[in-house]
Write an enzyme that holds these catalytic residues in place. Structure first.
Site, PDB file in Angstrom:
ATOM      1  N   GLY A   1      -0.275   0.949   0.948  1.00  0.00           N
ATOM      2  CA  GLY A   1       0.500   1.435  -0.183  1.00  0.00           C
ATOM      3  C   GLY A   1       0.204   2.858  -0.601  1.00  0.00           C
ATOM      4  N   THR A   2      -0.538   3.603   0.215  1.00  0.00           N
ATOM      5  CA  THR A   2      -0.882   4.979  -0.185  1.00  0.00           C
ATOM      6  C   THR A   2       0.358   5.848  -0.341  1.00  0.00           C
ATOM      7  OG1 THR A   2      -1.297   5.479   2.142  1.00  0.00           O
ATOM      8  CG2 THR A   2      -3.214   4.993   0.774  1.00  0.00           C
ATOM      9  N   GLY A   3       1.295   5.743   0.604  1.00  0.00           N
ATOM     10  CA  GLY A   3       2.497   6.566   0.528  1.00  0.00           C
ATOM     11  C   GLY A   3       3.346   6.228  -0.677  1.00  0.00           C
ATOM     12  N   CYS A   4       3.492   4.940  -0.959  1.00  0.00           N
ATOM     13  CA  CYS A   4       4.257   4.508  -2.134  1.00  0.00           C
ATOM     14  C   CYS A   4       3.613   5.037  -3.409  1.00  0.00           C
ATOM     15  CB  CYS A   4       4.316   2.988  -2.186  1.00  0.00           C
ATOM     16  SG  CYS A   4       5.032   2.194  -0.743  1.00  0.00           S
TER      17      CYS A   4
ATOM     18  N   LYS B   1       2.515  14.636   4.848  1.00  0.00           N
ATOM     19  CA  LYS B   1       1.178  14.138   4.531  1.00  0.00           C
ATOM     20  C   LYS B   1       0.308  14.096   5.789  1.00  0.00           C
ATOM     21  CE  LYS B   1       3.282  10.580   3.003  1.00  0.00           C
ATOM     22  NZ  LYS B   1       3.724   9.285   2.427  1.00  0.00           N
TER      23      LYS B   1
ATOM     24  N   THR C   1      -6.099   1.216   2.576  1.00  0.00           N
ATOM     25  CA  THR C   1      -5.087   2.268   2.415  1.00  0.00           C
ATOM     26  C   THR C   1      -3.663   1.728   2.334  1.00  0.00           C
ATOM     27  OG1 THR C   1      -5.034   2.523   4.833  1.00  0.00           O
ATOM     28  CG2 THR C   1      -6.493   4.006   3.586  1.00  0.00           C
TER      29      THR C   1
END
Length: 267
Positions: free
Chosen positions: A209-212, A174, A207
């Protein structure tokens, strides 16, 4: 049969990341979500204040209970704490027929707190990635998994190849942590095929928790039978809307808006 998916991750008391973000995302994508909790965290948008690992035998019991009663078609991992927890998860998943495994190698919290030990990173590389269909590191996580610095787009491509060589089919690096002020571009290496998903960078602190959320959306789409590419593209659109239309909750890195995708962007 209604699609069913599992998240194996930590609990975020602030509700923006971890199993809370995953289950919210599953629900929005019309997938029934379940969880096996690896750790309880005391956190909010300002940072992680405490971490209490769930005993390994309780983690194993959670996974066994899910296996005995549900027809699960996709599973994702998030925060896995340490080598013992990772080995437990890998051992169970090796014997379960839960469809595709998506590994979100959660290593560092948004505020900078380390969420796994150094030994845990080695165990992810050796034991979990060979079982995974997809891994979704950000650039710092990709540096740890590939054991190399990443400064250029060529480095990203090389790191993806190194990570793929560990046994995972699809690597998504990412671009949120890149130095590019104008764009947030994700690099995908899917088998022998590679491509970029390019989007304009959204300047916002909302932002958490974006990866989760991104990896949970991929998991939900795969649980419904989507192809890997379709799942990735849907998740990219989902997280872009979740960031673009913030909730403005909390005094730090606020959570993304899980309601936003495909709606009128209003609460």
């Amino acid at each position: 049969m209604f699609p069913q998916a599992v998240t194996i991750a930590g609990s975020d008391s602030g509700g923006g990341a971890g199993i809370q973000a995953d289950i919210k995302t599953f629900q929005e994508r019309r997938v029934f979500g379940m969880s096996a909790i690896t750790a309880i965290t005391a956190q909010n948008t300002l940072g992680v204040h405490a971490i209490h690992p769930v005993p390994v035998d309780i983690l194993a019991a959670q996974l066994d209970a899910l296996k005995d009663d549900f027809k699960i078609t996709a599973v994702k991992t998030g925060m896995l704490v340490d080598a013992a927890h990772i080995l437990t998860v890998a051992d169970k998943l090796q014997h379960f027929s839960w469809g595709k495994l998506i590994v979100d190698p959660v290593m560092i919290a948004k505020g900078g707190t380390s969420l796994v030990t150094a030994e845990a990173i080695d165990t992810i590389r050796a034991k979990l990635l060979p079982l995974a269909s997809i891994v979704t590191p950000n650039i710092p996580e990709a540096e740890a998994l590939a054991e190399m610095p990443i400064e250029t787009t060529a480095d990203i491509q090389k790191a993806a190849q190194r990570i793929q060589s560990l046994g995972v089919q699809t690597v998504i690096i990412k671009g949120g942590h890149s130095a590019d002020d104008e764009a947030s571009n994700d690099y995908i290496l899917d088998g022998a095929i590679s491509y970029w998903l390019k989007t304009a960078r959204i300047d916002t602190p909302q932002t958490h928790g974006t990866g989760c959320t991104f990896s949970a959306c991929i998991t939900a789409e795969l649980a419904k039978g989507a192809t890997i590419e379709h799942a990735i593209r849907t998740a990219k659109d989902f997280i872009n809307d979740a960031i673009r239309y913030p909730l403005n909750i909390g005094n730090g890195h606020g959570p993304t808006n899980h309601w936003a995708y495909g709606k009128e962007h209003q609460i």
